[in-house]
Design an enzyme around this catalytic site. Structure first.
Site, mmCIF file in Angstrom:
data_model
loop_
_atom_site.group_PDB
_atom_site.id
_atom_site.type_symbol
_atom_site.label_atom_id
_atom_site.label_comp_id
_atom_site.label_asym_id
_atom_site.label_seq_id
_atom_site.Cartn_x
_atom_site.Cartn_y
_atom_site.Cartn_z
ATOM 1 C CD GLU A 48 -13.141 13.436 -28.345
ATOM 2 O OE1 GLU A 48 -12.548 12.683 -27.842
ATOM 3 O OE2 GLU A 48 -14.335 13.522 -28.608
ATOM 4 C CG HIS A 98 -18.065 11.431 -21.523
ATOM 5 N ND1 HIS A 98 -17.740 11.999 -22.687
ATOM 6 C CD2 HIS A 98 -19.305 11.762 -21.351
ATOM 7 C CE1 HIS A 98 -18.878 12.073 -23.528
ATOM 8 N NE2 HIS A 98 -19.694 12.044 -22.587
ATOM 9 C CD GLU A 158 -14.253 10.763 -22.693
ATOM 10 O OE1 GLU A 158 -14.266 11.992 -22.940
ATOM 11 O OE2 GLU A 158 -15.003 10.164 -23.718
#
Length: 983
Positions: free
Chosen positions: A970, A788, A791
């Protein structure tokens, strides 16, 4: 007993008094007991019986209604029971016949309010004239019968939630009546004793404005201006916040919905995708639908967004319908999906496994030749092109030419020439002017190129007359040269090498500029940056300022100052306006509109071949003045909440600060909040949902330097060219006698950029057979990142991983000697280059393509999966697979993994009954990290497999490849609220 003594009124009255006392003392718990014992039904039957008396017994009616009003809220079916028993009109008729009997009317209205929670009852009562009746009770300010006024308003607000009743109220002009009543009570209630009545009027207006007719009537009655003015008068009194918040909600709901001021919601850039055969599995998926008109859901209930926001950690609570409950789908099953012969193409990426191992030069995967007649403008970019550091205003306000570093190759060779400096003296208000050219043409009087010294360290920046507001003591008389010491930016940052990497980077807009922070580099700020505390009432204040746009339209400038859709858009040089730019790698800013003198609306570009995903921003601002607060509103965000509401700040890089030896990205901005705005999203852009709105990120910045050039970003930028530079530096700096470092090109992206594949391990101790065997038999660790593009923190975590694995740290040496690391540091180079937030050039989220990746549309995923399938085919499954991501709505660092039992537990199914055994080893790595890494939060980890995530890397690698320890890691985009990094 009550039913057996319906004619004995005195006995019934006594029993009812006892029950009322019991409920009053015991509260909701005892009311619930009465309901469960069938008390509601009995009371309704008594009411029906008592109503047949002529005239009805007033005492009995008062007590029955009082008790029903107390226990009714605990009976969810009281509305239906009352309708079936014919009790609705009994209470209504009592009010009509005893309008001046406060003692009887008050409990009857309380019961009607309870009945009205049932929409069918509300419509039925409306047809019988209850709305008109209540408007006879409510009225202008009066100190008499205030309790009746309050109950009547509460009942009316409940009735007006019915669209039918709301339309009836609009048709009879009651919106104007309610506004008049509110202004009257607001004006007379100077001591704020009747706040509940004022709030009751607002609740009635709120109910009516749930329908489009109500909103229009509100606007026509000057409701916006009335509520705005009354709200402003209430701001000074904290106890009136509920009135201000309700008024704010009504005004936001009634603010006319507008479309974004764009020619199309699709990206300003377009990339022609390769033609897929009509019979292919992805046929018809890659043509975007046309724009549709924005949808204003006429009667949509607008969600409440007032000062206190709800906890946004929604992904902590899984919806049962999204959790996979099919045991057969949950059980991992190795499915190669491709033949062994086809997978042999990946053998070249594993030379460490060959019998005759030796260090070789990088190998490139042979790809099918592309049709060069297509996208020639993209794939045949001339290496002789000029790529210029962006700061379009430097040549005017700051360092003329510094940001226009030429990348032209010499006609005689391909070497890049260091930029020399021609020093000019400007006025004290400006910065040094550095005109850059080839050394053969001009060399600065101090004898150095723009950056002297080794490429590992930024050397001395040669310039003259750098006069900042601080009156730097190093400034000297006119014509003298000042040496600015520039700190170490990074051991793997090299400005010249970065420019060289940029030249081979292919972008859709064919960028010819380089952002100064990416070229010059940066260092961490020298101080700890705390999470910003949000001032009380900031969101409310910003919303009021937005509402002023509608009320005081003559004060709005509404001037376009930057527009990617209209490149001829320009602002006169003498205009007192900021200048913007985003035409550089990873930049994202589509349009800027000046709203007020120091306020700008910013619109982000959607992902290429997409019509949504607006979150990542990276742009340049110049032409500012000091001592002025500039407000920036990014008005087309899509997520319903953001860490910007919980302490996150945007990042800013000042070129002036960099020239003053402080090249830092710093968190900046005050009055930051994130809220729903009045721009409506089309149903196409909202995934088929109607009535959705965009959201605004707003922040205010006061610049430290006049005519500076500053960059703003959602998070620390990390470009594709930066990755290539870092990998090149790592390769050149490592000791090949100790570290095995290999960089391959896994494949080409759609735009023709290479996707790097890195291998890191320790060299074998010797050429002895046992040492070579130990080398080849080391378990694999497979890492990937940046699928992504928005990010960016995933790339910074990956950078740290690479540098640590290449370091002399004893633990790093142990890891190299124990494992072979296969790393794909950037899975979506095209998205990163072109400033996308989530998608690749195909307009798709690549982390939803792992089940069936298409080699033409998703080459990086197709070949990354191929590498893993090859390892599975040769019985060398990785011990760990981890995909690095960033998280925008949580703090700290955490992991998502896969577990059958934990998934079943979340659905309430007894996992033990599934007759399966599961190794709990999937929890080992997160547990170790929680004990060793202060930023890691085990409580945020989850091992549930959701249906919506079954095509992600984590789930596919676990389910199809068979890697038990398959994770998504994450990292927060905001900060930490635990451990030593808590700020």
């Amino acid at each position: 007993f009550l039913l057996q003594n319906t004619r004995d009124h005195q006995t019934i009255v006594n029993i009812l008094n006892i029950l009322i006392e019991v409920v009053s003392v015991g509260g909701g718990r005892r009311a619930s007991v009465i309901v469960t014992k069938g008390g509601t039904q009995i009371l309704l039957q008594l009411l029906l019986t008592a109503s047949k008396d002529s005239p009805p017994n007033e005492e009995l009616m008062v007590l029955l209604h009082t008790l029903l009003a107390k226990i009714g809220p605990k009976d969810k079916k009281i509305g239906m029971k009352a309708r079936i028993n014919g009790a609705l009109n009994i209470s209504l008729n009592l009010v009509k016949q005893n309008l001046h009997n406060l003692r009887l009317v008050l409990p009857c209205l309380q019961v009607l309010r309870v009945y009205s929670t049932n929409s069918v009852n509300a419509v039925s009562l409306g047809k019988n004239g209850v709305v008109e009746l209540l408007f006879k009770i409510i009225g202008p300010f009066s100190k008499k019968n205030t309790s009746l006024m309050k109950v009547a308003l509460d009942t009316l607000a409940a009735l007006l939630k019915s669209k039918t009743n709301a339309r009836r109220a609009v048709d009879r002009g009651y919106v104007q009546v309610l506004l008049t009543i509110y202004v009257d009570w607001h004006g007379h209630d100077s001591r704020h004793r009747y706040m509940l009545i004022r709030k009751g009027v607002l609740q009635c207006i709120k109910s009516i404005t749930n329908i489009k007719l109500g909103r229009k009537a509100f606007i026509d009655a000057s409701g916006m201006k009335i509520l705005y003015n009354t709200s402003q008068e209430c701001l000074a009194v904290r106890t009136l916040d509920s009135l201000v918040n309700t008024s704010s909600l009504i005004m936001r709901k009634c603010f006319p919905k507008n479309r974004l001021p764009l020619p199309t919601i699709k990206s300003a850039f377009h990339f022609q995708l390769p033609v897929i055969p009509a019979s292919g599995p992805v046929a018809q998926l890659y043509n975007l639908p046309p724009d549709d008109e924005s949808d204003d859901n006429d009667d949509a209930e607008t969600e409440s967004e007032i000062e206190t926001e709800n906890d946004d950690d929604k992904d902590q609570h899984f919806k049962n319908d999204d959790i996979e409950t099919d045991i057969n789908k949950l059980k991992p099953r190795q499915e190669l999906g491709r033949s062994i012969e086809e997978l042999k193409m990946y053998e070249q990426f594993f030379p460490e496994l060959s019998e005759n191992f030796q260090v070789k030069r990088p190998v490139f995967l042979e790809l099918p030749k592309k049709d060069t007649t297509k996208d020639s403008s993209l794939h045949q970019q001339n290496d002789q092109r000029n790529v210029l550091p962006s700061c379009q205003c430097l040549s005017q306000e700051i360092v003329k030419g510094l940001d226009r570093i030429s990348l032209q190759n010499s006609a005689k060779n391909d070497q890049y020439y260091d930029a020399g400096c021609v020093v000019k003296k400007e006025s004290k208000a400006s910065l040094t002017t550095l005109a850059c050219s080839k050394p053969s043409e001009h060399v600065s009087p101090c004898g150095g190129s723009l950056f002297e010294g080794s490429s590992v360290q930024l050397g001395k920046l040669c310039c003259t007359g750098v006069d900042s507001e601080e009156e730097d003591s190093r400034s000297s008389s006119s014509g003298e040269h000042v040496m600015l010491e520039v700190s170490d930016v990074s051991p793997v940052h090299d400005c010249d090498l970065y420019i060289e990497m940029v030249k081979s980077t292919k972008s859709i807009p064919e960028y010819s500029e380089v952002a100064y922070p990416d070229y010059f580099g940066h260092i961490p700020p020298p101080f700890k940056e705390p999470i910003l505390e949000r001032p009380y009432g900031v969101q409310r204040t910003k919303i009021c300022q937005d509402i002023e746009r509608l009320i005081y339209q003559n004060d709005i400038i509404d001037r376009v100052v930057y527009d990617l859709d209209n490149l001829s858009c320009s602002v006169p040089e003498e205009a007192d306006v900021l200048k913007f730019n985003s035409k550089f790698e990873s930049g994202n800013l589509r349009k800027v509109i000046q709203i007020r003198k120091n306020e700008y609306d910013l619109i982000l570009n959607s992902d290429i071949n997409s019509n949504h995903y607006h979150q990542w921003f990276y742009f340049e601002v110049s032409g500012m003045k000091t001592g002025i607060g500039y407000r920036f509103n990014i008005i087309n965000c899509e997520k319903s909440n953001s860490q910007f509401n919980y302490g996150m700040q945007p990042l800013m890089y000042s070129v002036q600060e960099a020239l003053n030896s402080r090249p830092c990205w710093t968190r900046v901005g005050t009055d930051i909040c994130y809220y729903k705005n009045h721009f409506s999203r089309s149903s196409i852009a909202a995934g088929g949902q109607k009535g959705k709105s965009y959201y605004t990120i707003t922040f205010t910045v006061t610049f430290q330097h006049k005519d500076d050039v500053c960059y703003f970003a959602y998070h620390y930028p990390y470009t594709y060219s930066t990755l290539k530079m870092h990998l090149r530096k790592l390769e050149s700096m490592h000791n090949p006698q100790q570290i095995y470092f290999r960089q391959d090109v896994l494949c080409e992206t759609l735009a023709g950029n290479s996707c790097p594949l890195v291998t890191i391990t320790a060299m074998p101790e010797s050429n002895y057979y046992e040492h070579i065997c130990q080398f080849r038999n080391r378990p694999y660790i497979f890492l990937s990142a940046r699928v992504h593009p928005g990010e960016t923190n995933a790339s910074w975590v990956m950078k740290g991983t690479l540098e640590y694995l290449m370091s002399n740290n004893p633990n790093a040496q142990y890891l190299r000697e124990s494992y072979i690391f296969k790393i794909i540091p950037m899975l979506n180079p095209d998205g990163v280059i072109n400033g996308n937030h989530r998608c690749s050039l195909s307009g798709e989220d690549l982390n939803r393509q792992w089940q069936n990746p298409n080699p033409d549309l998703h080459p990086t995923i197709y070949h990354a999966k191929g590498l893993l399938q090859y390892l599975a085919a040769i019985k060398r499954l990785p011990l760990v697979y981890c995909d690095y991501h960033g998280h925008s709505r949580k703090k700290n660092v955490f992991m998502y993994g896969c577990s059958i039992k934990e998934t079943m537990w979340h659905t309430g199914v007894n996992a033990a009954s599934c007759d399966m055994m599961e190794d709990p080893g999937y929890r080992a790595l997160p547990k170790i990290l929680s004990q060793t890494a202060p930023a890691f939060c085990m409580g945020s980890c989850s091992f549930v497999v959701e249906k919506s995530k079954e095509s992600t890397a984590r789930v596919v690698v676990w389910r199809e490849i068979g890697v038990q320890r398959s994770y998504t890691m994450e990292s927060t985009l905001c900060g930490c609220d635990q451990g030593k990094y808590k700020v």
